[in-house]
Design a protein around this motif. Sequence first.
Motif, PDB file in Angstrom:
ATOM      1  N   PRO A  84       0.828  -1.203   0.000  1.00 53.10           N
ATOM      2  CA  PRO A  84       0.000   0.000   0.000  1.00 53.10           C
ATOM      3  C   PRO A  84       0.865   1.256   0.000  1.00 53.10           C
ATOM      4  O   PRO A  84       1.901   1.306   0.674  1.00 53.10           O
ATOM      5  N   ILE A  85       0.419   2.252  -0.758  1.00 56.44           N
ATOM      6  CA  ILE A  85       1.236   3.456  -0.925  1.00 56.44           C
ATOM      7  C   ILE A  85       1.494   4.148   0.422  1.00 56.44           C
ATOM      8  O   ILE A  85       2.567   4.712   0.639  1.00 56.44           O
ATOM      9  N   GLU A  86       0.516   4.017   1.325  1.00 55.63           N
ATOM     10  CA  GLU A  86       0.676   4.691   2.628  1.00 55.63           C
ATOM     11  C   GLU A  86       1.943   4.216   3.340  1.00 55.63           C
ATOM     12  O   GLU A  86       2.563   4.967   4.080  1.00 55.63           O
ATOM     13  N   LYS A  87       2.326   2.966   3.073  1.00 60.81           N
ATOM     14  CA  LYS A  87       3.529   2.439   3.756  1.00 60.81           C
ATOM     15  C   LYS A  87       4.796   2.643   2.934  1.00 60.81           C
ATOM     16  O   LYS A  87       5.891   2.308   3.377  1.00 60.81           O
ATOM     17  N   ASN A  88       4.624   3.135   1.724  1.00 59.33           N
ATOM     18  CA  ASN A  88       5.797   3.256   0.850  1.00 59.33           C
ATOM     19  C   ASN A  88       5.990   4.663   0.319  1.00 59.33           C
ATOM     20  O   ASN A  88       6.621   4.885  -0.718  1.00 59.33           O
ATOM     21  N   ARG A  89       5.403   5.609   1.019  1.00 56.38           N
ATOM     22  CA  ARG A  89       5.525   7.020   0.651  1.00 56.38           C
ATOM     23  C   ARG A  89       5.684   7.812   1.930  1.00 56.38           C
ATOM     24  O   ARG A  89       4.987   7.572   2.922  1.00 56.38           O
TER      25      ARG A  89
END
Lengths: 96, 96
Positions: free
Chosen positions: A74-79
């Motif tokens: 998920p983008i939340e964990k990779n941004r």
Amino acid sequence: MMILITYDVSTETSAGRKRLRRVAKVCLNYGQRVQKSVFECQVNTMEMARLKEQLLQEIDESEDSLRIYRIIEPIEKNREQFGNNRAIDFEGALIV
Amino acid sequence: MMILITYDVSTETSAGRKRLRRVAKVCLNYGQRVQKSVFECQVNTMEMARLKEQLLQEIDESEDSLRIYRIIEPIEKNREQFGNNRAIDFEGALIV
């Protein structure tokens, strides 16, 4: 899939400024503007193909640079984002 | 890990232009400039922490926007580039 679109379109000419607006307009149909020339988009394979086709119709490949990256989800964990990330109306006056 | 750094630093003031140069300088220590405000960097966890620390020392968090994304690897399979992607000397005159 989650993608990041980044582009450099020269704004030295009116033609360049027009391309810049049209590229942003295409991207807005697919996702969220997060910086002046950066968009986050959630697209499927068909949308990705159509998006690329539309973007390639707008840029001048001899002048402009367009890059598309697949982001780990998920983008939340990779941004990570720092600083002033409030939604800014990039065309109009800065609304504060 | 492969990361993408994107930033918006206001160039309306000389202080902003100075921050822009300093942010780019930090990023150059860790990776490759691919667009005016976009860098691709291969970093380990320690380098990532140091990079963030250095970048946060340079930006004005009330003005500038900094985003760091993790890119799916191998990047060659998860990045598409179109148009003019030759290495450009972003500080100096355009060498053609």
